[in-house]
Design a protein around this motif. Structure first.
Motif, PDB file in Angstrom:
ATOM      1  N   ALA A   1      34.942  45.755  30.650  1.00 56.60           N
ATOM      2  CA  ALA A   1      35.365  46.895  31.466  1.00 56.60           C
ATOM      3  C   ALA A   1      35.946  46.427  32.800  1.00 56.60           C
ATOM      4  O   ALA A   1      36.994  46.918  33.243  1.00 56.60           O
ATOM      5  N   LEU A   2      35.276  45.471  33.434  1.00 55.05           N
ATOM      6  CA  LEU A   2      35.730  45.020  34.750  1.00 55.05           C
ATOM      7  C   LEU A   2      36.974  44.149  34.640  1.00 55.05           C
ATOM      8  O   LEU A   2      37.913  44.292  35.431  1.00 55.05           O
ATOM      9  N   LEU A   3      37.007  43.241  33.659  1.00 59.70           N
ATOM     10  CA  LEU A   3      38.190  42.393  33.522  1.00 59.70           C
ATOM     11  C   LEU A   3      39.420  43.195  33.110  1.00 59.70           C
ATOM     12  O   LEU A   3      40.546  42.814  33.443  1.00 59.70           O
ATOM     13  N   ALA A   4      39.215  44.298  32.418  1.00 58.66           N
ATOM     14  CA  ALA A   4      40.347  45.111  31.968  1.00 58.66           C
ATOM     15  C   ALA A   4      40.927  45.983  33.083  1.00 58.66           C
ATOM     16  O   ALA A   4      42.027  46.517  32.924  1.00 58.66           O
ATOM     17  N   THR A   5      40.221  46.116  34.195  1.00 57.39           N
ATOM     18  CA  THR A   5      40.629  47.108  35.195  1.00 57.39           C
ATOM     19  C   THR A   5      40.730  46.587  36.623  1.00 57.39           C
ATOM     20  O   THR A   5      41.261  47.287  37.492  1.00 57.39           O
ATOM     21  N   ILE A   6      40.224  45.397  36.911  1.00 52.96           N
ATOM     22  CA  ILE A   6      40.208  44.902  38.289  1.00 52.96           C
ATOM     23  C   ILE A   6      41.397  43.988  38.538  1.00 52.96           C
ATOM     24  O   ILE A   6      41.676  43.061  37.766  1.00 52.96           O
ATOM     25  N   ASP A   7      42.093  44.238  39.634  1.00 52.09           N
ATOM     26  CA  ASP A   7      43.141  43.353  40.131  1.00 52.09           C
ATOM     27  C   ASP A   7      42.624  42.627  41.369  1.00 52.09           C
ATOM     28  O   ASP A   7      41.670  43.085  42.025  1.00 52.09           O
ATOM     29  N   PRO A   8      43.227  41.485  41.707  1.00 52.06           N
ATOM     30  CA  PRO A   8      42.778  40.763  42.897  1.00 52.06           C
ATOM     31  C   PRO A   8      42.748  41.659  44.137  1.00 52.06           C
ATOM     32  O   PRO A   8      43.700  42.396  44.412  1.00 52.06           O
ATOM     33  N   GLY A   9      41.624  41.602  44.843  1.00 49.43           N
ATOM     34  CA  GLY A   9      41.469  42.400  46.055  1.00 49.43           C
ATOM     35  C   GLY A   9      40.806  43.740  45.844  1.00 49.43           C
ATOM     36  O   GLY A   9      40.391  44.391  46.812  1.00 49.43           O
ATOM     37  N   ASP A  10      40.684  44.197  44.583  1.00 48.46           N
ATOM     38  CA  ASP A  10      39.969  45.446  44.330  1.00 48.46           C
ATOM     39  C   ASP A  10      38.503  45.278  44.728  1.00 48.46           C
ATOM     40  O   ASP A  10      37.910  44.212  44.538  1.00 48.46           O
TER      41      ASP A  10
END
Length: 392
Positions: free
Chosen positions: A110-119
């Motif tokens: 879930a996190l790897l699919a939705t987080i961009d650097p700096g989020d």
């Protein structure tokens, strides 16, 4: 390090799991002949229910040993729909459910699919050790919201409001919580929901893996059920590891918005593929079969909890609140820290005296340690005796 010895920057942001590290060290010492009581890992000591074992054997006998659909068999996703409705009060369809190799994989995806650097990801502390490491691996930034025993180790609506920025992508909630056992009430979740309504860009990961192990009256409360208008932004994590003593089967479940579940499935298709087919068959039996044994397990855990809380609070310089759920106590050892320098040194001192615990700092806490009371009464009594002797 040679030129060939290189790890990625992403992995370089991640620390080793200190709960697993302490448990592995306890195994090593035992193998070398040491008498070590391990209270470092959260694993029920009860046997896996017989009907679950029978279902796994039947799947083997039937040759059910092939690939399945990546998000899980139709039978398991239907069983998960039943579980989320019956046990958590959440209405979902099979297309909103994914089965993973343990709840940890679902959180990773879930996190790897939705987080961009700096989020940014808001996490109340003390937290489960893997939450911040997964966020950092994904390139996100952890926003820590400290809680204390005085506040029941729960984040307030004002705490949440003060932590949110325009870069906040996720809020991570865990109820009942690891390592504190803290449980959010329906009213507290609705108050958090009021804050979240003002910030429609935020997703919520609600980790309810310990929901069946509660010691407070009334039904379990979870955000997607208490604030159904927010359900399209909530991913609820569950599974059978803790509730059905199936840690080794490695089956986690996640339910949430279909777009997110599909994104997780896309990642899983390249990561591991489907969870083990035999484990899925066992999980179907766990979710659809008898559940009455859970009442007995909860009462036995409650008795152990009360035994440990009384024992810890009787040791000079230690204190712990009464956890609402799960099978952990977060122990304040502030009065002893000056003798050792920090809580990691204190944990190693206790290991030298035959008890494996995990330092509070591993969970974003301070000056203490976590113990699991998922062990039999004699073992718990002996562990408390050793801790008292080590600190005398």
């Amino acid at each position: 390090m040679s030129g060939a010895e290189h790890i990625s920057a992403a992995l370089g942001r991640v620390a080793v799991s200190r709960t697993n590290a302490m448990t592995d060290r306890a195994f090593e010492l035992r193998a070398a002949g040491a008498d070590i009581i391990s209270l470092s890992v959260g694993e029920p000591d009860f046997p896996t229910p017989a009907h679950v074992i029978a279902a796994a054997k039947a799947a083997l006998d039937a040759g059910d040993t092939r690939y399945t659909p990546v998000p899980g068999t139709a039978a398991l996703r239907e069983a998960a729909v039943l579980h989320f409705r019956r046990d958590l009060g959440i209405e979902v369809s099979p297309s909103q459910v994914i089965a993973t190799a343990g709840g940890k994989q679902a959180i990773f995806e879930a996190l790897l699919a939705t987080i961009d650097p700096g989020d940014e990801v808001v996490i109340p502390a003390p937290w489960w050790v893997s939450y911040p490491e997964i966020v950092r691996f994904a390139g996100g930034e952890v926003v820590k919201v400290p809680t204390t025993a005085a506040t029941g180790f729960r984040m307030s609506a004002d705490d949440l409001d003060g932590a949110i920025t325009s870069r906040t992508r996720w809020l991570l909630l865990n109820s009942p919580g690891n390592p504190t056992g803290a449980t959010y009430s329906a009213a507290e979740l609705r108050a958090l929901g009021e804050v979240l309504r003002r910030h429609p860009h935020i997703l919520v990961l609600s980790d309810d893996i310990y929901a069946p192990l509660r010691y407070t009256p009334g039904a379990h409360a979870t955000l997607a059920a208490e604030c159904p208008d927010l359900a399209g932004r909530v991913l609820t994590i569950s599974g059978v590891s803790k509730s059905h003593a199936m840690t080794g089967f490695r089956i986690g479940l996640a339910a949430g918005p279909e777009w997110l579940v599909k994104a997780m499935g896309r990642l899983q298709s390249h990561n591991s593929g489907n969870p083990a087919s035999i484990s899925q068959a066992a999980a179907v039996a766990a979710l659809t079969g008898p559940q009455d044994f859970l009442d007995d397990w909860c009462e036995r855990f409650r008795a152990r909890r009360d035994r440990v809380v009384a024992g810890v609070n009787a040791i000079p310089g230690l204190s712990t609140p009464v956890p609402d759920g799960a099978f952990y106590c977060m122990i304040d050892a502030g009065a002893h820290i000056a003798r050792f320098g920090d809580d990691e040194a204190l944990a190693m001192h206790l290991l030298e005296h035959g008890v494996a615990v995990v330092a509070a700092s591993a969970f974003g806490g301070v000056d203490g340690f976590r113990i699991s009371f998922a062990a039999d009464e004699d073992t718990l009594d002996e562990a408390l005796r050793r801790i008292a002797e080590a600190l005398a």
